[in-house]
Design a protein around this motif. Structure first.
Motif, mmCIF file in Angstrom:
data_model
loop_
_atom_site.group_PDB
_atom_site.id
_atom_site.type_symbol
_atom_site.label_atom_id
_atom_site.label_comp_id
_atom_site.label_asym_id
_atom_site.label_seq_id
_atom_site.Cartn_x
_atom_site.Cartn_y
_atom_site.Cartn_z
ATOM 1 N N LEU A 243 0.861 -1.174 0.000
ATOM 2 C CA LEU A 243 0.000 0.000 0.000
ATOM 3 C C LEU A 243 0.900 1.227 0.000
ATOM 4 C CD1 LEU A 243 -2.662 1.621 0.400
ATOM 5 C CD2 LEU A 243 -2.328 1.305 2.873
ATOM 6 N N VAL A 244 0.725 2.093 -0.991
ATOM 7 C CA VAL A 244 1.527 3.315 -1.096
ATOM 8 C C VAL A 244 0.665 4.510 -0.685
ATOM 9 C CG1 VAL A 244 2.869 4.803 -2.629
ATOM 10 C CG2 VAL A 244 2.899 2.322 -2.950
ATOM 11 N N LEU A 245 1.165 5.287 0.257
ATOM 12 C CA LEU A 245 0.497 6.509 0.715
ATOM 13 C C LEU A 245 1.275 7.708 0.198
ATOM 14 C CD1 LEU A 245 0.037 5.520 4.472
ATOM 15 C CD2 LEU A 245 -1.565 5.105 2.595
ATOM 16 N N THR A 246 0.611 8.614 -0.500
ATOM 17 C CA THR A 246 1.250 9.864 -0.904
ATOM 18 C C THR A 246 0.450 11.031 -0.343
ATOM 19 O OG1 THR A 246 0.010 10.067 -2.985
ATOM 20 C CG2 THR A 246 2.081 8.830 -3.057
ATOM 21 N N GLY A 247 1.091 12.187 -0.275
ATOM 22 C CA GLY A 247 0.456 13.368 0.292
ATOM 23 C C GLY A 247 1.275 13.884 1.453
ATOM 24 N N ALA A 248 1.181 15.175 1.698
ATOM 25 C CA ALA A 248 1.973 15.807 2.754
ATOM 26 C C ALA A 248 1.736 15.132 4.107
ATOM 27 C CB ALA A 248 1.628 17.295 2.840
#
Length: 318
Positions: A243-248
């Protein structure tokens, strides 16, 4: 047409993406000039992004250090009082009036009116309302009374020339508060560029396993907790994936430091409790460049959206 864009609360995330894309689209119109007003710490990024584009001019909310407004504000900020905030708004409004006269601005557009008073500028004011998250997940605005935020929306709709929402759902929510304002509120559906951006940049993960993508900062309504629970359950079934999480600030979800808001903190604590199981599966990349994000969209099994609430959801458009 000269459009004044006040952006006092400029911050990373979906609103920044929408603001930037719309301003880029405006620059394609030969009769439009944009004056973008930003806090000093944010202007450098956008000056670089729009370097060489004569259609966009940049200004700052900051008065000179020796100006009486700045001197008084610096003293009041030490008190952390409501009067300090009120004075800062007054200073910003005065600066906007000065900039509007200097640049001969004919219209004013707010991309993020939440928690901003409607300024008196003597030119037509327009605004974009993305969502009313506080009505569904109050922790999204932990320091604000939801009733005060509702009143602020009512004031913006009442005093703006035209109000735009990013979805029919958001429009219906606003009309639920102001049913007689239907002619003033218009939906402009959220969209994203369909341009295919080539990249040679390495993705922030080992691509040997299939992966899911959740591109969202860890705001309370984004519901990372249920996603982490789902990952744990699938791993118990013997499935292999990532699972890849992106975002500040997504890396904070996997960190040792407690998070300020309760709902993201619950997700962080679950990750720490099951770190031995989850550490090799969940990857937090924080903000990634646009071309890398486009590549992640193309290569993932699916984009996941477990949010408890969205005005629309930028990832759906992307």
């Amino acid at each position: 047409m000269r459009i004044l864009v006040p952006d006092a609360q400029s911050f990373h995330g979906g609103v920044e993406t929408v603001t930037t894309k719309i301003i880029q689209a405006w620059t394609n119109h030969p009769k439009v000039k944009i004056t973008w007003v930003l806090p000093p710490h944010r202007s450098g990024k956008f000056r670089t992004k729009f370097k060489g584009n004569s259609t966009v001019e940049f200004e700052s909310f900051q008065w000179s250090r020796t100006h009486p407004r700045s001197l008084l504000l610096s003293i009041l900020k030490r008190t952390h009082s409501a009067f300090a905030h009120a004075w800062e708004f007054k200073c910003n409004e005065a600066k906007l009036r000065k900039i509007a006269r200097k640049r001969s601005c004919s219209h004013c557009f707010y991309f993020w009116p939440i928690k901003e008073p409607v300024p008196n500028l003597n030119i037509p004011i327009f605004c974009l309302i993305c969502d009313l998250a506080w009505q569904h997940v109050p922790e999204s605005y932990p320091n604000d009374d939801p009733n005060d935020l509702d009143d602020m929306i009512r004031e913006w709709v009442s005093r703006s020339r035209k109000v735009f929402t990013i979805s029919n759902h958001t429009r219906s929510e606003v009309l639920g508060m102001l049913p007689k304002m239907s002619k003033k509120i218009q939906t402009v559906l959220l969209a994203a560029s369909n341009q295919q951006v080539a990249t040679t940049q390495a993705l922030p993960l080992d691509e040997s396993l299939p992966f899911f993508l959740y591109p969202s900062a860890p705001n309370p309504q984004k519901n990372h907790l249920v996603l982490f629970q789902a990952v744990s359950e699938l791993l118990d079934r013997g499935l292999k994936f990532r699972l890849v999480l992106t975002g500040a600030n997504t890396k904070q979800l996997l960190g040792d430091t407690p998070m300020a808001r309760q709902l993201p903190e619950q997700a962080r604590r679950l990750y720490q409790e099951r770190k031995d199981q989850l550490a090799d599966t969940i990857v937090a990349a924080d903000q990634v460049p646009e071309n890398a994000l486009a590549d992640l969209f193309r290569k993932c099994i699916a984009v996941l959206m477990p949010s408890q609430y969205e005005g629309f959801g930028l990832a759906v458009a992307e």
